[in-house]
Design a protein around this motif. Structure first.
Motif, PDB file in Angstrom:
ATOM      1  N   ASN A 182       0.849  -1.194   0.000  1.00  0.00           N
ATOM      2  CA  ASN A 182       0.000   0.000   0.000  1.00  0.00           C
ATOM      3  C   ASN A 182       0.885   1.244   0.000  1.00  0.00           C
ATOM      4  OD1 ASN A 182      -1.821   2.062   0.344  1.00  0.00           O
ATOM      5  ND2 ASN A 182      -2.573   1.378   2.341  1.00  0.00           N
ATOM      6  N   PRO A 183       0.992   1.921  -1.130  1.00  0.00           N
ATOM      7  CA  PRO A 183       1.863   3.098  -1.201  1.00  0.00           C
ATOM      8  C   PRO A 183       1.424   4.234  -0.283  1.00  0.00           C
ATOM      9  CG  PRO A 183       0.476   2.942  -3.154  1.00  0.00           C
ATOM     10  CD  PRO A 183       0.307   1.655  -2.408  1.00  0.00           C
ATOM     11  N   TYR A 184       0.151   4.238   0.103  1.00  0.00           N
ATOM     12  CA  TYR A 184      -0.336   5.298   0.981  1.00  0.00           C
ATOM     13  C   TYR A 184       0.018   5.033   2.445  1.00  0.00           C
ATOM     14  CZ  TYR A 184      -2.894   6.244  -3.286  1.00  0.00           C
ATOM     15  OH  TYR A 184      -3.210   6.484  -4.609  1.00  0.00           O
ATOM     16  N   ALA A 185       0.575   3.854   2.703  1.00  0.00           N
ATOM     17  CA  ALA A 185       1.027   3.514   4.056  1.00  0.00           C
ATOM     18  C   ALA A 185       2.548   3.465   4.149  1.00  0.00           C
ATOM     19  CB  ALA A 185       0.444   2.158   4.481  1.00  0.00           C
ATOM     20  N   ASN A 186       3.219   3.714   3.023  1.00  0.00           N
ATOM     21  CA  ASN A 186       4.678   3.592   2.977  1.00  0.00           C
ATOM     22  C   ASN A 186       5.230   4.645   2.018  1.00  0.00           C
ATOM     23  OD1 ASN A 186       7.360   2.851   2.389  1.00  0.00           O
ATOM     24  ND2 ASN A 186       6.942   0.681   2.692  1.00  0.00           N
ATOM     25  N   LEU A 193       6.302   4.029  -6.739  1.00  0.00           N
ATOM     26  CA  LEU A 193       5.165   3.849  -7.648  1.00  0.00           C
ATOM     27  C   LEU A 193       4.800   5.121  -8.394  1.00  0.00           C
ATOM     28  CD1 LEU A 193       2.442   1.523  -6.077  1.00  0.00           C
ATOM     29  CD2 LEU A 193       3.964   1.097  -7.997  1.00  0.00           C
ATOM     30  N   SER A 194       5.161   6.256  -7.837  1.00  0.00           N
ATOM     31  CA  SER A 194       4.846   7.534  -8.493  1.00  0.00           C
ATOM     32  C   SER A 194       5.500   7.647  -9.865  1.00  0.00           C
ATOM     33  CB  SER A 194       5.290   8.703  -7.607  1.00  0.00           C
ATOM     34  OG  SER A 194       4.522   8.761  -6.430  1.00  0.00           O
ATOM     35  N   LYS A 195       6.506   6.839 -10.111  1.00  0.00           N
ATOM     36  CA  LYS A 195       7.160   6.841 -11.426  1.00  0.00           C
ATOM     37  C   LYS A 195       6.268   6.219 -12.495  1.00  0.00           C
ATOM     38  CE  LYS A 195      10.679   4.465 -10.023  1.00  0.00           C
ATOM     39  NZ  LYS A 195      11.984   3.735 -10.027  1.00  0.00           N
ATOM     40  N   PHE A 196       5.284   5.433 -12.053  1.00  0.00           N
ATOM     41  CA  PHE A 196       4.476   4.672 -13.000  1.00  0.00           C
ATOM     42  C   PHE A 196       3.020   5.121 -13.079  1.00  0.00           C
ATOM     43  CE2 PHE A 196       7.723   1.899 -11.112  1.00  0.00           C
ATOM     44  CZ  PHE A 196       8.438   1.539 -12.246  1.00  0.00           C
ATOM     45  N   LEU A 199      -0.595   8.769  -8.264  1.00  0.00           N
ATOM     46  CA  LEU A 199      -1.195   8.269  -7.030  1.00  0.00           C
ATOM     47  C   LEU A 199      -2.169   9.258  -6.405  1.00  0.00           C
ATOM     48  CD1 LEU A 199       1.996   6.652  -5.460  1.00  0.00           C
ATOM     49  CD2 LEU A 199       0.052   5.449  -6.455  1.00  0.00           C
ATOM     50  N   GLU A 200      -2.167  10.486  -6.888  1.00  0.00           N
ATOM     51  CA  GLU A 200      -3.092  11.488  -6.363  1.00  0.00           C
ATOM     52  C   GLU A 200      -4.469  11.399  -7.010  1.00  0.00           C
ATOM     53  OE1 GLU A 200      -2.443  13.574  -3.817  1.00  0.00           O
ATOM     54  OE2 GLU A 200      -0.573  12.450  -3.638  1.00  0.00           O
ATOM     55  N   PHE A 205      -7.350   4.030  -8.592  1.00  0.00           N
ATOM     56  CA  PHE A 205      -7.339   3.052  -7.501  1.00  0.00           C
ATOM     57  C   PHE A 205      -7.311   1.617  -8.019  1.00  0.00           C
ATOM     58  CE2 PHE A 205      -9.275   0.137  -4.508  1.00  0.00           C
ATOM     59  CZ  PHE A 205      -8.674   0.465  -3.305  1.00  0.00           C
ATOM     60  N   SER A 206      -8.191   1.294  -8.950  1.00  0.00           N
ATOM     61  CA  SER A 206      -8.260  -0.082  -9.457  1.00  0.00           C
ATOM     62  C   SER A 206      -6.988  -0.475 -10.186  1.00  0.00           C
ATOM     63  CB  SER A 206      -9.469  -0.248 -10.383  1.00  0.00           C
ATOM     64  OG  SER A 206     -10.675  -0.146  -9.649  1.00  0.00           O
ATOM     65  N   ASP A 207      -6.419   0.457 -10.937  1.00  0.00           N
ATOM     66  CA  ASP A 207      -5.172   0.166 -11.646  1.00  0.00           C
ATOM     67  C   ASP A 207      -4.040  -0.138 -10.660  1.00  0.00           C
ATOM     68  OD1 ASP A 207      -6.395   0.606 -14.083  1.00  0.00           O
ATOM     69  OD2 ASP A 207      -5.822   2.720 -14.154  1.00  0.00           O
ATOM     70  N   ILE A 208      -4.046   0.572  -9.540  1.00  0.00           N
ATOM     71  CA  ILE A 208      -2.986   0.394  -8.548  1.00  0.00           C
ATOM     72  C   ILE A 208      -3.160  -0.910  -7.785  1.00  0.00           C
ATOM     73  CG2 ILE A 208      -1.961   1.343  -6.434  1.00  0.00           C
ATOM     74  CD1 ILE A 208      -2.972   4.134  -7.470  1.00  0.00           C
ATOM     75  N   PHE A 209      -4.383  -1.186  -7.349  1.00  0.00           N
ATOM     76  CA  PHE A 209      -4.584  -2.262  -6.378  1.00  0.00           C
ATOM     77  C   PHE A 209      -5.185  -3.548  -6.937  1.00  0.00           C
ATOM     78  CE2 PHE A 209      -4.452   1.480  -3.528  1.00  0.00           C
ATOM     79  CZ  PHE A 209      -3.400   1.067  -2.717  1.00  0.00           C
TER      80      PHE A 209
END
Length: 264
Positions: A182-186, A193-196, A199-200, A205-209
């Motif tokens: 979870n990038p929002y917890a780390n 992940l911001s390189k890809f 995240l804002e 959300f679905s693409d990330i998780f």
């Protein structure tokens, strides 16, 4: 009774003794800090018991308790406080989450090779937990379900109450698993992940998780299968044939995501 429960029950009286008559000021200070963040007294003792367990593992060859080492250990901690949320989490919510994953993201069936890197990260993480903290399949399932629910809470803007679902040690182990996926917890994972992906943007959300959800669900299926086949440690016996747990411990946690995860 599981080994994890026995360990918890053995250490809690030590913390209670520390707190009795102000016997150990470092324990009292951390206890008060936890209480001040809204954690109940009972749960604060549980959390301290888990911290003490980690301290003992790090000082395995010490003959006796060292207050100075304990203080140093506590000072370097960054506690995560498990404040009860507004919605009670239980087995019905477990099932609802898994149905939502299957409905919205699908399942890993025959294409396990495609996800082998991500599966390895999660399974090796759990195997380390089994080795260091004596979790069994029942507790591993709880850890995974907590992480899944936290991600759904993130999506829906909810907060959940795990008081009746899991003890503080299990919640803390879930924190560790969540940190790698979870990038929002780390913050380190967030930067990576911001390189890809943006995240804002909540639309992502679905693409990330998606990958996190379907891999965690697949691991749950595997745990259940081996639990039925070989008992509460069957899953760990199976994956230990392919994963070098000592190497995993030495190398430390690894991000769930790699350079190609979001492309899958």
């Amino acid at each position: 009774m599981s080994d994890r429960v026995i360990i918890r029950q053995c250490i809690i009286p030590i913390i209670e003794e520390h707190l009795k008559d102000n016997l150990e000021p470092n324990t009292i200070k951390m206890y008060q800090q936890i209480i001040d963040h809204g954690v109940s007294e009972e749960r604060a003792i549980e959390l301290l018991a888990f911290y003490f367990e980690i301290y003992v593992k790090e000082n395995f060859f010490s003959d006796e308790f060292d207050s100075k080492k304990w203080k140093k250990f506590l000072d370097k901690l960054t506690p995560i406080y498990h404040i009860p949320g507004e919605y009670v989490f239980d087995i019905q919510e477990e099932r609802a989450n898994l149905r939502a994953i299957a409905r919205n993201y699908g399942k890993i069936k025959t294409d396990t090779e495609k996800w082998e890197d991500e599966l390895y990260v999660v399974e090796s993480h759990l195997l380390v937990y089994n080795e260091l903290y004596a979790i069994d399949s029942y507790e591993a399932k709880k850890i995974i379900n907590i992480v899944i629910n936290r991600l759904f809470d993130l999506k829906n803007g909810y907060t959940s109450d795990y008081t009746d679902y899991a003890h503080e040690d299990i919640l803390s182990l879930a924190d560790g698993l969540e940190q790698i996926c979870n990038p929002y917890a780390n913050t380190q994972l967030y930067d990576y992940l911001s390189k890809f992906v943006d995240l804002e943007d909540q639309a992502n959300f679905s693409d990330i998780f998606k990958s996190v959800f379907i891999v965690l669900a697949k691991v749950l299926d595997s745990i259940i299968f081996h639990e039925k086949k070989s008992g509460k440690y069957g899953y760990f016996d199976f994956i230990s044939q392919f994963i070098d747990v000592d190497k995993c411990i030495d190398e430390g946690p690894v991000f769930f995501f790699n350079d190609h995860t979001l492309e899958k």
